[in-house]
Enzyme design. Sequence first.
Site, short mmCIF file in Angstrom:
data_model
loop_
_atom_site.label_atom_id
_atom_site.label_comp_id
_atom_site.label_asym_id
_atom_site.label_seq_id
_atom_site.Cartn_x
_atom_site.Cartn_y
_atom_site.Cartn_z
N GLY A 157 -12.30 2.16 -82.97
CA GLY A 157 -11.81 2.83 -84.07
C GLY A 157 -12.99 3.75 -84.65
O GLY A 157 -13.72 4.03 -84.03
N ARG A 158 -12.72 3.82 -86.07
CA ARG A 158 -13.80 4.71 -86.83
C ARG A 158 -15.21 4.23 -86.60
O ARG A 158 -16.21 4.94 -86.29
CB ARG A 158 -13.46 4.76 -88.14
CG ARG A 158 -12.18 5.53 -88.72
CD ARG A 158 -11.98 5.37 -89.97
NE ARG A 158 -11.25 3.84 -90.14
CZ ARG A 158 -10.08 3.70 -90.75
NH1 ARG A 158 -9.22 4.72 -90.99
NH2 ARG A 158 -9.49 2.53 -90.69
N ILE A 159 -15.43 2.80 -86.64
CA ILE A 159 -16.74 2.40 -86.38
C ILE A 159 -17.42 2.33 -85.48
O ILE A 159 -18.59 2.79 -84.83
CB ILE A 159 -16.87 0.77 -87.22
CG1 ILE A 159 -16.55 0.88 -88.47
CG2 ILE A 159 -18.35 0.29 -87.07
CD1 ILE A 159 -16.42 -0.20 -89.33
N ILE A 239 -20.16 -7.11 -84.32
CA ILE A 239 -20.29 -6.93 -86.06
C ILE A 239 -18.76 -6.79 -86.49
O ILE A 239 -18.48 -6.48 -87.15
CB ILE A 239 -20.82 -5.45 -86.35
CG1 ILE A 239 -20.35 -4.24 -85.64
CG2 ILE A 239 -22.43 -5.58 -86.04
CD1 ILE A 239 -20.79 -3.00 -85.90
N ALA A 240 -17.77 -7.51 -85.32
CA ALA A 240 -16.64 -7.26 -85.73
C ALA A 240 -15.89 -8.26 -86.65
O ALA A 240 -15.71 -8.33 -88.03
CB ALA A 240 -15.54 -7.22 -84.54
N ARG A 241 -15.62 -9.43 -86.30
CA ARG A 241 -15.10 -10.71 -87.03
C ARG A 241 -15.69 -12.01 -86.10
O ARG A 241 -15.57 -11.76 -85.14
CB ARG A 241 -13.65 -10.70 -86.91
CG ARG A 241 -13.07 -9.76 -88.19
CD ARG A 241 -13.53 -10.54 -89.73
NE ARG A 241 -13.22 -9.63 -90.99
CZ ARG A 241 -13.55 -8.83 -91.26
NH1 ARG A 241 -14.93 -8.34 -91.27
NH2 ARG A 241 -13.20 -8.32 -92.39
N GLU A 270 -17.52 -18.72 -90.55
CA GLU A 270 -18.58 -18.63 -91.21
C GLU A 270 -18.15 -18.79 -92.84
O GLU A 270 -17.04 -18.79 -93.45
CB GLU A 270 -19.19 -17.10 -91.24
CG GLU A 270 -17.63 -16.12 -91.63
CD GLU A 270 -18.34 -14.55 -91.48
OE1 GLU A 270 -18.67 -14.09 -90.27
OE2 GLU A 270 -18.18 -13.57 -92.33
N HIS A 288 -23.31 -11.59 -92.27
CA HIS A 288 -22.20 -10.52 -92.51
C HIS A 288 -22.78 -9.67 -93.53
O HIS A 288 -21.87 -9.52 -94.55
CB HIS A 288 -20.97 -11.38 -92.85
CG HIS A 288 -19.73 -10.70 -92.76
ND1 HIS A 288 -18.53 -11.35 -92.38
CD2 HIS A 288 -19.47 -9.31 -93.03
CE1 HIS A 288 -17.42 -10.56 -92.38
NE2 HIS A 288 -18.08 -9.09 -92.64
N ILE A 289 -23.52 -8.87 -93.01
CA ILE A 289 -24.23 -7.62 -93.91
C ILE A 289 -24.05 -6.37 -93.38
O ILE A 289 -24.70 -5.14 -93.96
CB ILE A 289 -25.62 -8.21 -94.50
CG1 ILE A 289 -26.66 -8.26 -92.94
CG2 ILE A 289 -25.77 -9.26 -95.08
CD1 ILE A 289 -28.03 -8.08 -93.10
C1 8YV Z 1 -17.43 -6.90 -96.18
C2 8YV Z 1 -16.16 -6.49 -93.76
O1 8YV Z 1 -18.55 -7.14 -96.54
O2 8YV Z 1 -14.99 -4.47 -94.52
C3 8YV Z 1 -15.04 -5.42 -93.69
O3 8YV Z 1 -14.07 -5.61 -93.01
O4 8YV Z 1 -16.41 -7.21 -92.99
C4 8YV Z 1 -17.43 -6.31 -94.87
O5 8YV Z 1 -17.72 -4.98 -94.82
C5 8YV Z 1 -16.55 -8.30 -96.12
O6 8YV Z 1 -15.30 -8.55 -95.43
C6 8YV Z 1 -16.22 -8.66 -97.73
O7 8YV Z 1 -15.00 -8.30 -98.16
#
Ligand code: 8YV
Length: 326
Positions: A157-159, A239-241, A270, A288-289
């Site tokens: 996707g975009r990222i 960096i996904a989920r 988490e 998660h930053i």
């Molecule tokens: C958020 C993220 O910091 O945008 C997302 O999907 O994972 C992060 O940017 C987090 O979900 C807080 O809402």
Amino acid sequence: MITKPSVLVARAVFPEVLHKLEQHFSVESNQDDIVFSAEELARRLQGKAGVFTTGSERISAALLAQCPDLRICANMAVGYNNFDVPAMTTAGVMATNTPDVLTETTADFGFALLMATARRMAESEHFLRAGLWTRWSYDMFAGAEVHGSTLGIIGMGRIGQGIARRGALGFGMKVLYCNRKPLDAETEAACQARHVSKTELLQTADHVMLVLPYSAEAHHTIGAAELALMKPTATLVNIARGGIVDDAALAAALRNRTIAAAGLDVFEGEPAVHPDLLTVPNVVLTPHIASATIPTRLAMADLAADNLISFLVHGKALTPLNAPAP
Ligand code: 8YV
């Protein structure tokens, strides 16, 4: 006198964003930043037309059934696996997220985590802080090459595209990707990326980056079998989920050196972290930053607030995820 609609801002947020919301709504805020239980969230949503959420608030069918006044949930996140979108549509509740505003910042962080992981930055810093650095040696913390290597991106996707551009244009990397749907030829050319199967990607990439949204089908996209396909010299970055990776299987693969190293910004369950991940040295762990810069977090909060205003005041959400019947 016209009464303003009531909204809940479920977590602490920038004061200027609260101020903006207060121009249009009667606002219940949570600047003490307590993470509400499901019961507490339902209680506070009584009489509220809108809610400003983050990834920590779960909007489920059970919650919606208790909140008949709710018309919109505006998530301050691009990911929305905390929302049951079909249930929201059925309940006539609008769902919105914050796409685009965090793309480049999150791609920067993905690349930073890849670099830190491949070049063993956390492990070597711990070594130095522990006072163990007494002399130079030819292979001390020798890591994996990044420039000119092969980057495999799962989820384009975009990222994912932002990471591909950084890899191809900035670091001369060969970029492979897999995605449910291949990109159009023009976007593929801009990213200098080639669509391959997940198996080919795992077998070929020197660095595997996970950037796909979480869904039931994406659960444990990377488990023991997938880790076994990767090169023993490879790195994995998530960096996904949380839940996209089987964290227990990953900790075992890192301990056994099935793969060389991992960089993780997200975790199953988490803010808890699998205890085995805390004891292996070859993993870089961040809380998660990936989107955490002040300008980006402000843009995310602003967009979530603007969705509430635009929908509840003007009748049209800016970045809708569904189309509930009015
Ligand atoms: C958020 C993220 O910091 O945008 C997302 O999907 O994972 C992060 O940017 C987090 O979900 C807080 O809402």
